[in-house]
Design a protein around this motif. Structure first.
Motif, PDB file in Angstrom:
ATOM      1  N   UNK A   1       4.095  25.996 -19.437  1.00 47.79           N
ATOM      2  CA  UNK A   1       4.396  24.586 -19.691  1.00 47.79           C
ATOM      3  C   UNK A   1       3.734  24.092 -20.968  1.00 47.79           C
ATOM      4  N   UNK A   2       2.509  24.535 -21.207  1.00 43.43           N
ATOM      5  CA  UNK A   2       1.718  23.908 -22.270  1.00 43.43           C
ATOM      6  C   UNK A   2       2.011  24.439 -23.674  1.00 43.43           C
TER       7      UNK A   2
ATOM      8  N   UNK B   1      -8.294  28.424 -20.314  1.00 40.46           N
ATOM      9  CA  UNK B   1      -9.102  28.132 -21.500  1.00 40.46           C
ATOM     10  C   UNK B   1     -10.202  29.174 -21.701  1.00 40.46           C
TER      11      UNK B   1
ATOM     12  N   UNK C   1       2.301  27.306 -14.910  1.00 41.04           N
ATOM     13  CA  UNK C   1       1.446  26.321 -15.569  1.00 41.04           C
ATOM     14  C   UNK C   1       1.242  26.698 -17.029  1.00 41.04           C
TER      15      UNK C   1
ATOM     16  N   UNK D   1      -6.478  26.017  -7.063  1.00 42.83           N
ATOM     17  CA  UNK D   1      -5.407  25.910  -8.056  1.00 42.83           C
ATOM     18  C   UNK D   1      -5.855  25.045  -9.243  1.00 42.83           C
ATOM     19  N   UNK D   2      -6.726  24.074  -8.984  1.00 46.12           N
ATOM     20  CA  UNK D   2      -7.204  23.212 -10.072  1.00 46.12           C
ATOM     21  C   UNK D   2      -7.989  23.999 -11.117  1.00 46.12           C
TER      22      UNK D   2
ATOM     23  N   UNK E   1       0.512  26.469 -25.258  1.00 42.20           N
ATOM     24  CA  UNK E   1      -0.770  26.433 -25.959  1.00 42.20           C
ATOM     25  C   UNK E   1      -1.446  27.802 -25.953  1.00 42.20           C
ATOM     26  N   UNK E   2      -1.126  28.612 -24.939  1.00 38.55           N
ATOM     27  CA  UNK E   2      -1.792  29.896 -24.780  1.00 38.55           C
ATOM     28  C   UNK E   2      -0.834  31.014 -25.192  1.00 38.55           C
TER      29      UNK E   2
ATOM     30  N   UNK F   1      -6.868  26.606 -12.576  1.00 38.49           N
ATOM     31  CA  UNK F   1      -5.944  27.354 -13.441  1.00 38.49           C
ATOM     32  C   UNK F   1      -6.171  27.012 -14.915  1.00 38.49           C
ATOM     33  N   UNK F   2      -6.161  25.732 -15.229  1.00 37.43           N
ATOM     34  CA  UNK F   2      -6.294  25.349 -16.639  1.00 37.43           C
ATOM     35  C   UNK F   2      -7.673  25.722 -17.205  1.00 37.43           C
ATOM     36  N   UNK F   3      -8.766  25.413 -16.481  1.00 38.45           N
ATOM     37  CA  UNK F   3     -10.060  25.888 -16.990  1.00 38.45           C
ATOM     38  C   UNK F   3     -10.096  27.404 -17.179  1.00 38.45           C
TER      39      UNK F   3
ATOM     40  N   UNK G   1      -4.271  18.092 -13.691  1.00 41.37           N
ATOM     41  CA  UNK G   1      -5.595  18.301 -13.114  1.00 41.37           C
ATOM     42  C   UNK G   1      -5.520  19.217 -11.890  1.00 41.37           C
ATOM     43  N   UNK G   2      -4.423  19.160 -11.187  1.00 45.25           N
ATOM     44  CA  UNK G   2      -4.253  20.014 -10.008  1.00 45.25           C
ATOM     45  C   UNK G   2      -3.874  21.439 -10.384  1.00 45.25           C
ATOM     46  N   UNK G   3      -3.728  21.704 -11.684  1.00 43.65           N
ATOM     47  CA  UNK G   3      -3.420  23.060 -12.125  1.00 43.65           C
ATOM     48  C   UNK G   3      -1.943  23.358 -12.218  1.00 43.65           C
TER      49      UNK G   3
END
Lengths: 166, 451
Positions: free
Chosen positions: A70-71, A36, A67, A28-29, A73-74, A31-33, B183-185
């Protein structure tokens, strides 16, 4: 906005996401990478890409979308411009003309804030503090920090082609 | 008094100062080598505790003490998160450190990981710093190549990986548990504490979150010693047993209406006026100052008469501000409307409130609507009371929110209205001569551009 059910992320993108996997104890960590990486290539993250990312990471698509949303940004509906210009409007820039800069830039390029020029070249977005208050007012255009901007200079600067953001 | 010589900023202006060779030439990594060869993790914890180093990210909590909250004899893994989500308006000291001296940051990070027995450090970097990203990644690559990162560093048996992790333009990720969630996504919603991150942090493991400048300070304490660090700054107040003092050099960011904006290093305790006059070249265009933000917008406002307040951890609180914060000073000249200032502040927080706690989500949004209406010439004196009520009821201190960023949204409102009420009243009466005294409910204007 609905998913079309077609695969939009490439094998190269998937390989890039997988290469980061050893860095984290769970998927799950990533997701953000992953968001991007996809946004860098596609200039947006459509719902189909969300489904693809979820499949790669073994997550429910809703968790990825949660996720992502939320940001703010995308972009999802359509790609942002080849140049994405963040115009700072926070206090240090505002004290030196940041709001006027944003307004005049949008006027000169014939778009509203968050809008993209019809040729798809440029998106102008207001941004909160870019952390370059020593060069206020400033703009982040892809990877380039444009410092001590005046509207006249900024209009010209944003017409230039730029390297894609990393 | 000998002139103060910058230490944290010693690489600024040095050609290729960001490279490993340049950093080694200034004495860098020798302390790390000596530490790994001769010392135990607890020695580093004791050194940092003895130095009196307080976290540079905003809250000013003792760094060494924070490390001791980690469970003893934990089987691991323990994580170190370095907070480089620098987003507080007016703040850019971390950017300067990461761009001009990334190895100083990395040496501090390696030393801190050794002290906390972390084998993985995540450096959470905000999206808006692409140059920092490239500089840090290049520096990390140099470290791996030189055996300063990876398995069994310099034959010491200590192993560490440092990974860059990129944010996505959200202010709340600077809050330590928001950072952990991100950080945990997940969405970056701060966690209810306890459990504190030292007990249960990222990936449910013990975690320390430290700021970039804190890491740089750790590197300098290791190189120059505890006595050097304690010789700078403001000693603890002997009459206040709860004051741990403000030791060490500090990076002050100066921007807004000054002649020479920039990042300046000074001993903790310099006054705002000294900073503006001695480093900033004075207020721009020969004007007078009206007010200044002492440490990032969430700390509130100094009036011009309060400029002689020292910028140490205890100083800003003495004039009703929230604290030293990030030590980012933004000067506002006498031709700027405080109404416009507060509107800008409220717009920022309305945009950046994460939406988890109702008092902050609604309070920041409504404060912006009220300011929009005041600026549109439809303000009423009663609005100032409503704003003050919002300002005094949202936040951790009144106990209505999970994280302290709501207090940061509230403080500019409270300070601006309490310290400049006359200007607000004049503005409202001048722009709304027919309605300033109305107390009945009025419709809000459509919100413009908060999201």
């Amino acid at each position: 906005m609905i998913a079309q059910g077609r695969r939009v992320i490439t094998e190269a993108m998937e390989a890039e996401i997988e290469a980061l996997a050893p860095r984290y104890p769970n998927r799950r960590a990533l997701v953000l990478p992953a968001l991007h990486i996809v946004n860098r290539e596609l200039l947006h993250v459509p719902l189909d890409a969300v489904v693809d990312i979820a499949a790669v990471l073994g997550l429910p698509p809703a968790e990825v979308q949660d996720t992502l949303s939320f940001y703010q940004f995308f972009p999802q509906e359509k790609p942002h411009g080849k140049v994405r210009a963040f115009v700072c409007r926070s206090i240090s820039c505002a004290l030196r003309g940041g709001d006027e800069l944003l307004e005049k830039l949008c006027h000169a390029h014939g778009i509203h804030p968050y809008g993209t020029t019809p040729d798809g070249e440029l998106t102008i977005e207001p941004a909160e503090c870019l952390g370059a208050c020593d060069f206020a007012p400033c703009i982040l255009a892809n990877d380039d920090l444009l410092m001590n901007m005046t509207p006249e200079v900024a209009v010209t600067e944003l017409k230039k082609p730029r390297r894609r953001a990393t | 008094m000998t002139p103060f010589k910058p230490v944290l900023l010693e690489a600024v202006g040095v050609p290729d100062g960001h490279t490993l060779a340049s950093y080694r030439g200034r004495g860098g990594y020798a302390p790390l080598e000596a530490t790994l060869a001769q010392k135990q993790p607890n020695d580093v914890v004791e050194m940092v505790k003895a130095s009196g180093l307080r976290g540079r990210g905003g809250a000013g909590f003792s760094t060494g003490l924070k490390w001791t909250f980690l469970p003893k004899d934990h089987p691991g893994p323990i994580y170190l998160c370095v907070n480089a989500d620098e987003s507080e308006p007016g703040t850019f000291n971390n950017r300067i450190l990461m761009e001009d001296d990334p190895h100083q940051v990395l040496e501090g990070t390696i030393l801190s990981s050794f002290a906390t027995r972390a084998s993985t450090a995540y450096l959470y970097l905000r999206y808006e710093y692409p140059r920092s990203w490239h500089r840090l990644q290049a520096a990390i690559d140099e470290c791996y190549a030189a055996g300063l990162l990876g398995r069994n560093i310099l034959g010491s048996g200590f192993s560490l990986d440092i990974y860059l992790h990129r944010g996505a333009a959200a202010y709340i990720c600077g809050e330590e548990t928001g950072l952990i969630e991100s950080l945990e996504g997940k969405r970056a919603w701060p966690r209810i504490k306890p459990p504190f991150p030292a007990i249960e942090g990222v990936f449910k493991k013990p975690t320390v979150v430290n700021n970039i400048e804190t890491m740089a300070c750790v590197a300098q304490i290791a190189r120059r010693g505890v006595d050097w660090f304690k010789s700078i700054g403001v000693p603890a107040d002997p009459n206040n047993p709860r004051d741990p003092g403000s030791y060490g050099p500090k990076l002050y960011c100066l921007s807004g209406h000054v002649e020479k904006p920039g990042c300046y290093e000074a001993p903790l305790g310099i006054t705002l006026r000294q900073l503006v006059d001695q480093h900033g070249g004075g207020v721009w265009k020969g004007r007078r100052a009206k007010a200044a933000i002492p440490g990032g917008i969430s700390m509130g406002l100094f009036t011009e008469a309060e400029f002689d307040t020292p910028l140490d951890f205890a100083g800003p609180g003495k004039v009703g501000c929230l604290g030293l914060g990030t030590a980012a000073v933004v000067v506002i000249d006498d031709q700027t409307s405080i109404v416009d200032f507060l509107h800008n502040s409220c717009r920022f927080f309305a945009h950046e409130s994460c939406g988890q706690c109702t008092p902050c989500r609604e309070g920041t949004s409504w404060s912006l609507r009220i300011l929009e209406r005041i600026r549109a010439g439809r303000g009423r004196l009663k609005d100032l009371d409503i704003l003050l009520e919002l300002g005094t009821t949202m936040g951790m201190m009144p106990g209505s929110t999970i994280c302290g960023l709501a207090d940061g949204a509230a403080w500019p409102i409270k300070n601006a209205i309490n310290k400049f009420r006359g200007e607000f009243e004049d503005f409202i009466k001048r722009t709304n001569p027919a309605g300033w005294m109305v107390t009945d409910p009025v419709p809000a204007l459509t919100i413009v551009g908060a999201h």
